[in-house]
Scaffold this motif. Structure first.
Motif, short mmCIF file in Angstrom:
data_model
loop_
_atom_site.label_atom_id
_atom_site.label_comp_id
_atom_site.label_asym_id
_atom_site.label_seq_id
_atom_site.Cartn_x
_atom_site.Cartn_y
_atom_site.Cartn_z
N ARG A 197 0.82 -1.21 0.00
CA ARG A 197 0.00 0.00 0.00
C ARG A 197 0.86 1.26 0.00
O ARG A 197 0.56 2.23 -0.69
CB ARG A 197 -0.93 -0.02 1.21
CG ARG A 197 -1.89 -1.20 1.19
CD ARG A 197 -2.95 -1.07 2.23
NE ARG A 197 -3.78 0.09 1.99
CZ ARG A 197 -4.74 0.49 2.81
NH1 ARG A 197 -4.96 -0.18 3.92
NH2 ARG A 197 -5.46 1.54 2.54
N ARG A 254 -4.26 -0.90 -4.95
CA ARG A 254 -5.05 0.33 -4.86
C ARG A 254 -5.11 1.07 -6.19
O ARG A 254 -5.24 2.29 -6.24
CB ARG A 254 -4.51 1.24 -3.76
CG ARG A 254 -4.60 0.66 -2.37
CD ARG A 254 -4.10 1.60 -1.31
NE ARG A 254 -5.02 2.68 -1.06
CZ ARG A 254 -6.04 2.61 -0.21
NH1 ARG A 254 -6.27 1.52 0.46
NH2 ARG A 254 -6.82 3.65 -0.03
N SER A 275 2.51 1.76 -3.48
CA SER A 275 1.55 2.24 -4.47
C SER A 275 1.27 3.72 -4.28
O SER A 275 1.19 4.48 -5.26
CB SER A 275 0.25 1.44 -4.36
OG SER A 275 -0.69 1.87 -5.31
N LEU A 299 -12.79 1.46 -7.30
CA LEU A 299 -12.05 2.51 -6.61
C LEU A 299 -11.87 3.70 -7.55
O LEU A 299 -11.47 3.53 -8.71
CB LEU A 299 -10.68 1.98 -6.17
CG LEU A 299 -9.74 2.97 -5.50
CD1 LEU A 299 -10.33 3.48 -4.19
CD2 LEU A 299 -8.38 2.31 -5.25
N HIS A 322 -10.02 7.50 -7.69
CA HIS A 322 -9.02 8.32 -7.02
C HIS A 322 -9.39 9.80 -6.97
O HIS A 322 -8.97 10.52 -6.07
CB HIS A 322 -7.67 8.18 -7.72
CG HIS A 322 -7.02 6.86 -7.47
ND1 HIS A 322 -5.95 6.40 -8.22
CD2 HIS A 322 -7.27 5.88 -6.57
CE1 HIS A 322 -5.58 5.21 -7.78
NE2 HIS A 322 -6.37 4.87 -6.80
N TRP A 328 -6.36 11.24 2.00
CA TRP A 328 -5.99 9.84 1.82
C TRP A 328 -4.57 9.74 1.26
O TRP A 328 -3.75 8.97 1.73
CB TRP A 328 -6.96 9.16 0.87
CG TRP A 328 -7.79 8.06 1.48
CD1 TRP A 328 -7.32 6.87 1.97
CD2 TRP A 328 -9.20 8.03 1.65
NE1 TRP A 328 -8.36 6.11 2.44
CE2 TRP A 328 -9.53 6.79 2.25
CE3 TRP A 328 -10.21 8.92 1.36
CZ2 TRP A 328 -10.83 6.42 2.57
CZ3 TRP A 328 -11.51 8.56 1.66
CH2 TRP A 328 -11.82 7.34 2.26
N LEU A 337 -9.88 -3.95 -0.26
CA LEU A 337 -9.32 -3.26 -1.42
C LEU A 337 -8.23 -4.11 -2.03
O LEU A 337 -7.53 -4.86 -1.34
CB LEU A 337 -8.74 -1.90 -1.03
CG LEU A 337 -9.72 -0.79 -0.66
CD1 LEU A 337 -10.13 -0.86 0.79
CD2 LEU A 337 -9.10 0.58 -0.94
#
Length: 295
Positions: free
Chosen positions: A42, A197, A45, A151, A153, A246, A193
């Protein structure tokens, strides 16, 4: 933390660049970075802007491209050297990255793409701080309707917006009566998730309340074990400020603090929205664990 991440990048180069290249073991990369595989994927990414697997693929095919142009090995030898079981599989992967097949590239005149070797460094801006607190919570459940969504962004997630519009006010009012702990009221919880991601990958989305009470019959329930949470506060344009939050949590806060992510839902509580819907105050709850003993 950034030093350890850069050591992991060095390890990738060692794996793919030695005389007999070998597969990149993500578990080994996580050990080099002194973190969990879950957190490493995570964090990479978020910092790199692409999944770890995509970076490794691009670096491997960048090196393969140089060998194709060099001409000292046959195309099949190059394919096998970089982990492809057949010339056809290598040609497909090569074309996906470089836009031409290896045979065309070798004949000359082709333009190839290069994925530079990455390194991470800290850029100190100092223009703003991040508001957060650490909370220990007993086990709880998220009760409320759930669905599988892609997802997104940036901008409004239309799949989520349509799903929420389909939940009746009576259902939301009934759920709100079950809220008995932080974060209070109706919340959004995202779980399961994809480790990359990457935009367009799917996640499980829950729209409900955090509670210790029994769920109504037939209600969707997400059981969450006891653990530590980092709670971040955001105020600004909705939903842009939340999406930036985020990003900043993973690119700025985690590399600078002795915590790592752990499996669990990411919970968003919108505390207040302006009448025009353009500004919002919200809390983002991220499940974490300490990476070093407390002082």
């Amino acid at each position: 933390m950034l030093d350890r991440l850069n050591q992991a990048l060095d390890h990738i180069e060692h794996c793919i660049g030695q005389p007999e290249p070998r597969e990149v073991d993500v578990a080994e990369l996580a050990r080099v970075a002194a973190t969990s595989e879950y957190h490493f994927r995570r964090l990479f990414s978020a910092l790199a802007g692409m999944p770890l697997s995509e970076y490794v693929r691009r670096r491997r095919l960048t090196l393969a491209g140089a060998e194709v142009l060099d001409g000292r090995r046959t195309l099949l030898e190059v394919a096998v050297r970089y982990g492809y079981g057949s010339g056809e599989a290598f040609a497909r992967a090569f074309r996906a990255v470089h836009g031409v097949g290896p045979g065309e590239a070798r004949r000359g005149g082709a333009t190839l793409r290069s994925q530079p070797r990455m390194s991470f460094r800290l850029v100190v801006e100092g223009s703003s701080d991040m508001r957060y607190r650490i909370v220990e919570k007993d086990a709880f459940r998220v009760v409320g309707p759930s669905t599988r969504v892609p997802l997104v962004h940036s901008g409004v997630n239309q799949a989520i917006a349509e799903f929420v519009r389909g939940i009746g006010r009576e259902t939301l009012d009934r759920l709100a009566g079950l809220s008995d702990q932080e974060p209070q009221g109706i919340v959004s919880a995202s779980v399961n998730l994809d480790p990359s991601r990457a935009e367009g990958t799917e996640l499980d989305y829950h729209h409900g309340v955090v509670t210790g009470a029994d769920a109504p019959e037939g209600a969707d329930v997400l059981d969450v074990p006891a653990g530590t949470w980092a709670v971040f506060t955001s105020t600004g344009p909705f939903p842009h400020a939340l999406q930036l939050l985020w990003r900043d949590v993973f690119t700025q806060w985690f590399p600078s603090n002795p915590y790592a992510t752990r499996p669990g839902p990411e919970i968003l509580r919108v505390c207040h929205v302006t009448p025009d819907g353009k500004e919002a105050e919200a809390e983002l709850w991220i499940p974490v664990e300490r990476t070093s003993p407390a002082a």
